[in-house]
Design a protein around this motif. Structure first.
Motif, PDB file in Angstrom:
ATOM      1  N   ALA A  49       0.838  -1.214   0.000  1.00 50.42           N
ATOM      2  CA  ALA A  49       0.000   0.000   0.000  1.00 50.42           C
ATOM      3  C   ALA A  49       0.867   1.255   0.000  1.00 50.42           C
ATOM      4  O   ALA A  49       1.764   1.402   0.833  1.00 50.42           O
ATOM      5  N   HIS A  50       0.622   2.115  -0.941  1.00 54.28           N
ATOM      6  CA  HIS A  50       1.348   3.381  -1.002  1.00 54.28           C
ATOM      7  C   HIS A  50       0.490   4.403  -1.731  1.00 54.28           C
ATOM      8  O   HIS A  50      -0.525   4.056  -2.339  1.00 54.28           O
ATOM      9  N   ARG A  70      10.687   8.058  -0.121  1.00 53.28           N
ATOM     10  CA  ARG A  70      10.636   7.941  -1.575  1.00 53.28           C
ATOM     11  C   ARG A  70       9.502   8.794  -2.112  1.00 53.28           C
ATOM     12  O   ARG A  70       8.675   9.292  -1.351  1.00 53.28           O
ATOM     13  N   ARG A  71       9.506   8.945  -3.451  1.00 51.03           N
ATOM     14  CA  ARG A  71       8.527   9.841  -4.066  1.00 51.03           C
ATOM     15  C   ARG A  71       7.097   9.349  -3.832  1.00 51.03           C
ATOM     16  O   ARG A  71       6.210  10.131  -3.529  1.00 51.03           O
ATOM     17  N   PHE A  72       6.888   8.052  -3.985  1.00 50.84           N
ATOM     18  CA  PHE A  72       5.556   7.493  -3.737  1.00 50.84           C
ATOM     19  C   PHE A  72       5.607   6.775  -2.383  1.00 50.84           C
ATOM     20  O   PHE A  72       6.002   5.615  -2.303  1.00 50.84           O
ATOM     21  N   ALA A  73       5.229   7.481  -1.352  1.00 50.48           N
ATOM     22  CA  ALA A  73       5.436   7.002   0.012  1.00 50.48           C
ATOM     23  C   ALA A  73       4.491   5.854   0.350  1.00 50.48           C
ATOM     24  O   ALA A  73       3.397   5.737  -0.199  1.00 50.48           O
ATOM     25  N   SER A  74       4.928   5.023   1.297  1.00 51.36           N
ATOM     26  CA  SER A  74       4.106   3.879   1.717  1.00 51.36           C
ATOM     27  C   SER A  74       2.989   4.348   2.651  1.00 51.36           C
ATOM     28  O   SER A  74       3.068   5.427   3.251  1.00 51.36           O
ATOM     29  N   ALA A 179      -5.556  -3.434  -6.117  1.00 50.11           N
ATOM     30  CA  ALA A 179      -5.078  -4.738  -6.606  1.00 50.11           C
ATOM     31  C   ALA A 179      -3.727  -4.574  -7.288  1.00 50.11           C
ATOM     32  O   ALA A 179      -2.833  -5.413  -7.134  1.00 50.11           O
ATOM     33  N   SER A 180      -3.561  -3.472  -8.023  1.00 43.01           N
ATOM     34  CA  SER A 180      -2.306  -3.285  -8.760  1.00 43.01           C
ATOM     35  C   SER A 180      -1.135  -3.137  -7.795  1.00 43.01           C
ATOM     36  O   SER A 180      -0.004  -3.439  -8.141  1.00 43.01           O
ATOM     37  N   GLN A 181      -1.416  -2.660  -6.571  1.00 49.91           N
ATOM     38  CA  GLN A 181      -0.334  -2.494  -5.600  1.00 49.91           C
ATOM     39  C   GLN A 181      -0.041  -3.779  -4.839  1.00 49.91           C
ATOM     40  O   GLN A 181       1.101  -4.065  -4.502  1.00 49.91           O
ATOM     41  N   LEU A 182      -1.102  -4.552  -4.553  1.00 44.14           N
ATOM     42  CA  LEU A 182      -0.868  -5.725  -3.703  1.00 44.14           C
ATOM     43  C   LEU A 182      -0.505  -6.985  -4.485  1.00 44.14           C
ATOM     44  O   LEU A 182      -0.008  -7.951  -3.907  1.00 44.14           O
ATOM     45  N   ALA A 288       1.994   1.988 -12.039  1.00 41.80           N
ATOM     46  CA  ALA A 288       2.649   0.801 -11.483  1.00 41.80           C
ATOM     47  C   ALA A 288       3.735   0.295 -12.406  1.00 41.80           C
ATOM     48  O   ALA A 288       3.563   0.282 -13.622  1.00 41.80           O
ATOM     49  N   ASN A 289       4.842  -0.142 -11.781  1.00 42.89           N
ATOM     50  CA  ASN A 289       5.929  -0.747 -12.557  1.00 42.89           C
ATOM     51  C   ASN A 289       5.986  -2.258 -12.354  1.00 42.89           C
ATOM     52  O   ASN A 289       6.609  -2.963 -13.138  1.00 42.89           O
TER      53      ASN A 289
END
Ligand code: NAP
Length: 483
Positions: A49-50, A70-74, A179-182, A288-289
């Motif tokens: 999760a971020h 980081r740029r996209f923080a948790s 979903a894309s993060q987990l 997302a990467n």
């Protein structure tokens, strides 16, 4: 007895509390159903999760944070940031955790709200700030037999980290931001993962990077921090153009998303199933990467057949195939319409549920006709698909403080937006949203009848300007009634 009760200790409740303190108004409480501060950042503890907006812009303008790692923080980092802001501004002493609102009623005689919680407290307040947010009530998928599934059933917004995933057969339902993060972290542990996709999403690369010691040093310099924030503000504001039909930004963003898919997924048939069939921006864009690479792994399967029902052992798809699972992960989002069921009663005994029978609506997302001294934070039509939601919270807080001052200046008990003003505003929104990109698909931005009740149709600066203008004395005189 307080001047203000704030419901919800998420980002917007916290911003309101800090705003009250800064204005010298210390007589308030924050009522929060969870055991701690953070709102959606307290609830969403799923792996990976971020925030999907650069953290320098996902911070309050009054509390820049040089500590982002980081740029996209948790999620954990954001929750810790909120805790620090609350401590620095002396907000924690005002929090009443572990209390759920069971009834809120406006008393026209006294011009005050009476709020009761499930713990038996009764709060009486002049102003009621409802900052429960659109993303606070988890939505389980409506799948026949889901209750009878014998394995573990998790919702992303109520993650139970004690449920083991290592070596398990896991179903992930949903393909939105969550979903894309987990997916990647879950797939790292599980023996086998089936990702159930109902609708493919537009995915852009996440331009993430670690912030090192030089960044942290520079971030302590106010002009540098302001410049970084302004940079991201303008970049994301440009991205809003991508929602306009025929725009160069739309073409550029769709091209970038398709190139990203092409680079990360080699197999043409899989790529085809991951290609969205609706215009970019209709649903929240995913950044997302690791999402596509996670899907492309041999032990991960993308299932695009609809789920027909659940059995005690797994899920059956429309083609009649049953897959066995140990764990079902539901990344199926939130019941955004939950505010309709909040137990809030305004003038004449009219409930919010009655007022919003045809879907939620407000004036500038902040005030509802017939509900005096009630202020919504991130109310209807204030969600944004292109930038930081905090940019919509802060002007709202300033407006509410002006409304409070206006009531005092006039020596009245209450103020409420006029019905006709709210009606005209919503007619305008409906006109602008009809035929917009958000009407081209199903999403949480829309009410069950299809009306787009969550999203703000314009640029951020328009919202900020209009809320600011509404906070002037002449605008109150024109658009509000007093009693
Ligand atoms: P969501 O965008 O509402 O996505 C829910 C997903 O579940 C969709 O893919 C939906 O499919 C699917 N779904 C629902 N019922 C289903 C069923 N019966 N069978 C199969 N699939 C089903 O929820 P979310 O991903 O939690 O994100 C919600 C919002 O939260 C985001 O748009 C974003 O604003 C915010 N968010 C932000 C962050 C961040 O900043 N870090 C992270 C996560 C979420 P359909 O698309 O077909 O409906």
């Amino acid at each position: 007895m307080h001047e203000v009760v704030i419901l919800g200790a998420g980002m917007s409740g916290l911003a309101m509390a800090v705003g009250l303190k800064a204005a010298g108004r210390h007589d308030f409480v924050i009522v929060e159903q969870s055991a701690g501060l953070g709102g959606t950042w307290w609830d969403n503890r799923y792996p990976g999760a971020h925030v999907d907006v650069p953290a320098p812009l996902y911070s309050f303008s009054f509390a820049p944070n040089p500590h982002w790692s980081r740029r996209f923080a948790s999620a954990a980092e954001i929750q810790a940031y909120m805790q620090r802001v609350a401590e620095t501004h002396g907000v924690l002493a005002h929090c009443r955790f572990g209390r759920r609102l069971v009834d809120a009623r406006f008393d026209a005689g006294t011009g005050r709200w009476r709020l009761q919680t499930d713990r038996g407290d009764l709060f009486v307040a002049r102003h009621f700030v409802c900052s429960t947010g659109p993303l606070s009530v988890p939505r389980w998928p409506s799948i026949e037999g889901l209750e009878g599934f014998a394995g573990a059933r998790l919702h992303s917004a109520r993650w139970d980290a004690t449920v083991p995933l290592a070596g398990k057969r896991v179903a992930v339902i949903g393909t939105g931001s969550t979903a894309s993060q987990l997916l990647a972290p879950v797939a790292r542990e599980a023996a086998q993962v089936s990702l159930f996709q109902r609708t493919a999403n537009w995915v852009l690369p996440r331009l993430d990077r670690r912030y090192g010691a030089p960044d942290a040093l520079l971030a302590r310099l106010p002009p540098w921090a302001a410049a970084v924030r302004a940079f991201w503000y303008h970049v994301l504001e440009w991205g809003r153009r991508g929602f306009d039909e025929g725009s160069a930004a739309r073409r550029a963003m769709q091209r970038a998303a398709l190139a990203h898919l092409h680079r990360q997924v080699r197999e043409p048939s899989l790529r085809a199933r991951l290609t969205p069939a609706y215009p970019l921006g209709c649903k929240r864009i995913i950044y997302a990467n690791d999402y596509f690479p996670a899907i492309a792994q041999p032990h991960v399967e993308l299932v695009t057949e609809a789920i027909e029902r659940a059995t005690p052992g797994g899920l059956v798809t429309a083609d009649g195939r049953e897959r066995a699972f140990d764990v079902l992960v539901c990344a199926t989002g939130f019941d955004v319409q939950h505010s309709v069921t909040l137990p809030i009663t305004g003038t004449g005994g009219r409930t919010l549920a009655e007022a919003w029978a045809a879907g939620p609506e407000a004036h500038l997302g902040l005030a509802v006709a017939g509900f005096p001294n009630l202020w919504l934070m991130l109310g209807p039509n204030t969600a944004t698909g292109h930038t930081s939601t905090l940019l919509f919270v802060e002007p709202g807080v300033r407006f509410v403080l002006r409304a409070m001052a206006e009531r005092e200046r006039r020596g009245v008990r209450w103020l409420a937006v006029r019905e006709g003003v709210m009606r005209r505003f919503n007619d305008e929104l409906a006109g602008r949203l009809a035929g917009s990109v958000w009407s081209a698909c199903r999403s949480w931005y829309r009410a069950p009848d299809g009306r787009i009740t969550a999203i703000w149709p314009g640029f951020t600066r328009e919202y900020v300007r209009r809320v600011q203008a509404q906070g002037r004395a002449e605008a109150f005189a024109r658009d509000y009634e007093f009693g």
